[in-house]
Scaffold this active site. Structure first.
Site, PDB file in Angstrom:
ATOM      1  N   ASP A 108       0.833  -1.201   0.000  1.00 23.11           N
ATOM      2  CA  ASP A 108       0.000   0.000   0.000  1.00 23.11           C
ATOM      3  C   ASP A 108       0.874   1.260   0.000  1.00 23.11           C
ATOM      4  OD1 ASP A 108      -2.291   1.585   0.295  1.00 23.11           O
ATOM      5  OD2 ASP A 108      -2.173   1.487   2.488  1.00 23.11           O
ATOM      6  N   ASP A 157      -0.442   4.953   1.156  1.00 25.69           N
ATOM      7  CA  ASP A 157      -0.714   5.852   2.286  1.00 25.69           C
ATOM      8  C   ASP A 157      -0.540   5.152   3.621  1.00 25.69           C
ATOM      9  OD1 ASP A 157      -1.461   8.379   1.042  1.00 25.69           O
ATOM     10  OD2 ASP A 157      -3.043   7.182   0.119  1.00 25.69           O
TER      11      ASP A 157
END
Lengths: 176, 176
Positions: free
Chosen positions: A7, A9
């Site tokens: 991922d 963020d």
């Protein structure tokens, strides 16, 4: 090669850091990390009167482009990229201004990750891999491989998934 | 619900149509669909001296935003969206300017496809589903579900995959 889905963020981009820095420059209110933890959300850590504008910030041009890089992520990801098939998978389509910004941010900070390895999506439920590293359990829950919850202020109360605390910890798992 | 992964360019967006229209407004040369077929590439259908500028057009702002919608795609996809789990998956990260444009184009022409259902990626090899509809066999080759090659001028010579000729044909398969 084993496939790792990573991922952006709160994992390689320090979204909490970027938001608190912006907030501190703009307002006087106190940020309460305890509320972030209890509310299970970054936005919940800000004074209630400012939560709408904090949420709105995620849609503003420039927000994602200027996020700090998560401490230690660059060197570990560069080495992981030699040993694993890496995809950087970001739930970005909710924030249309972030699309190009996330591409440019990756080119600047993680130039060893090619455009073929970047995925900007909404849901991640159709993503197949051996490992997923994410700060949101809603993505990990739908993943069939091995799931790691990357520790962020908003997920400290969660207990369902094995954790990665930081990138030093990630290295101890993936580069041992 | 069965999951169907649907490509954008040459499947729901008429990329060949958009490119030939632009070319016709800009240059005098003749477009040779026979060369497109033999060369296995959209760009190969244009006069050799103009192929670099045709290729460059894919990187220009506005190109993807203004593509025509593929004939018949909207009504069929709207009904498929009721009966299947649909993701629209576009190999877009090679063309950074296309990212926001593809998002806006989807909002305008396919508003029933939510941001959760849009995937802008490079490789599609980590995408899992029951069906994939794509005009490029390189994506279909790596897919584990049932693959359909959507007919486009550049892929007319290919024989490896079952074909979908157009959206009427798609409806006869998916909405029967």
């Amino acid at each position: 090669m084993l496939r790792v889905l990573i991922d952006m963020d709160e994992v390689i981009a320090d979204t909490t850091g970027g938001m608190t820095r912006w907030y501190g420059k703009t307002f006087d209110g106190a940020i309460d990390f305890e509320n972030m933890r209890k509310g299970g959300s970054l936005v919940k850590g800000f004074p209630e009167m400012h939560q709408p504008i904090v949420r709105q910030q995620l849609f503003e041009p420039g927000f994602f482009r200027n996020l700090p890089v998560m401490a230690g992520s660059r060197a570990v990801l560069e080495e992981m990229n030699r040993r694993y098939e890496i995809f950087v998978v970001s739930a970005a389509t909710e924030f249309p201004n972030s699309l190009r910004e996330k591409f440019d941010w990756m080119q600047e900070h993680f130039p060893f990750i090619s455009w073929e390895q970047l995925v900007l999506c909404g849901s991640k439920k159709m993503m197949e891999g051996d490992y997923m590293i994410d700060d949101h359990s809603r993505h990990l829950k739908l993943f069939k491989g091995r799931s790691y919850l990357f520790t962020a202020p908003h997920n400290l109360n969660e207990t369902e998934f094995e954790r990665i605390r930081d990138w030093e910890h990630a290295a101890s798992i993936f580069l041992k």
